[in-house]
Design an enzyme around this catalytic site. Structure first.
Site, PDB file in Angstrom:
ATOM      1  CG  ASP A  31      -4.054   8.707   4.302  1.00  0.00           C
ATOM      2  OD1 ASP A  31      -5.385   8.777   4.028  1.00  0.00           O
ATOM      3  OD2 ASP A  31      -3.840   7.452   4.732  1.00  0.00           O
ATOM      4  CG  HIS A 101      -0.092   1.031   3.514  1.00  0.00           C
ATOM      5  ND1 HIS A 101      -0.963   0.029   3.365  1.00  0.00           N
ATOM      6  CD2 HIS A 101      -0.810   2.084   4.513  1.00  0.00           C
ATOM      7  CE1 HIS A 101      -1.953   0.111   4.079  1.00  0.00           C
ATOM      8  NE2 HIS A 101      -1.843   1.287   4.896  1.00  0.00           N
ATOM      9  CG  HIS A 103       0.165   5.103   7.973  1.00  0.00           C
ATOM     10  ND1 HIS A 103      -1.107   5.375   7.489  1.00  0.00           N
ATOM     11  CD2 HIS A 103       0.009   3.565   7.766  1.00  0.00           C
ATOM     12  CE1 HIS A 103      -2.044   4.419   7.191  1.00  0.00           C
ATOM     13  NE2 HIS A 103      -1.332   3.212   7.326  1.00  0.00           N
TER      14      HIS A 103
END
Length: 115
Positions: A31, A101, A103
């Site tokens: 990220d 998505h 994390h």
């Protein structure tokens, strides 16, 4: 649409990312705004905007995302110490890129509740 998002471009190889893991179905990358020492995103190559857009035929793909998250945790040395896997759905939940998505967060103590 999710295929036009930054994640769609990463999934198609049109945009660079710090890739940690990939296979034919998913790609995992760091990220750019990490919320923990380890913060990796796992996305499907197939564009799906939100959890609400999942179809019954996406079962295997979602499973592949979680298996990829497990592999990311192993590669990042988080398997023993622990990690968190999160998927947001919609703006009110904090989703900012409309391409599903996961994390994968770790490398520090993670508190509960998370937000």
């Amino acid at each position: 649409m999710s295929e036009d998002s930054i994640f769609g471009k990463i999934a198609r190889g049109e945009m660079d990312a710090d890739v940690v893991y990939e296979n034919e179905q998913v790609i995992a990358f760091r990220d750019i705004n990490p919320q923990a020492p380890t913060h990796v995103l796992v996305i499907p190559r197939k564009p799906i905007a939100t959890i609400n857009d999942l179809e019954p035929g996406d079962r295997e793909l979602v499973g592949e995302m979680f298996l990829a998250a497990k592999e990311v945790a192993r590669l990042e040395g988080l398997s023993e110490s622990g990690y968190r896997v999160v998927m947001n759905c919609g703006e009110g939940a904090g989703q900012t890129v409309f391409h599903i998505h996961l994390h994968v967060l770790g490398g520090r103590d993670l508190k509960w509740p998370p937000g």
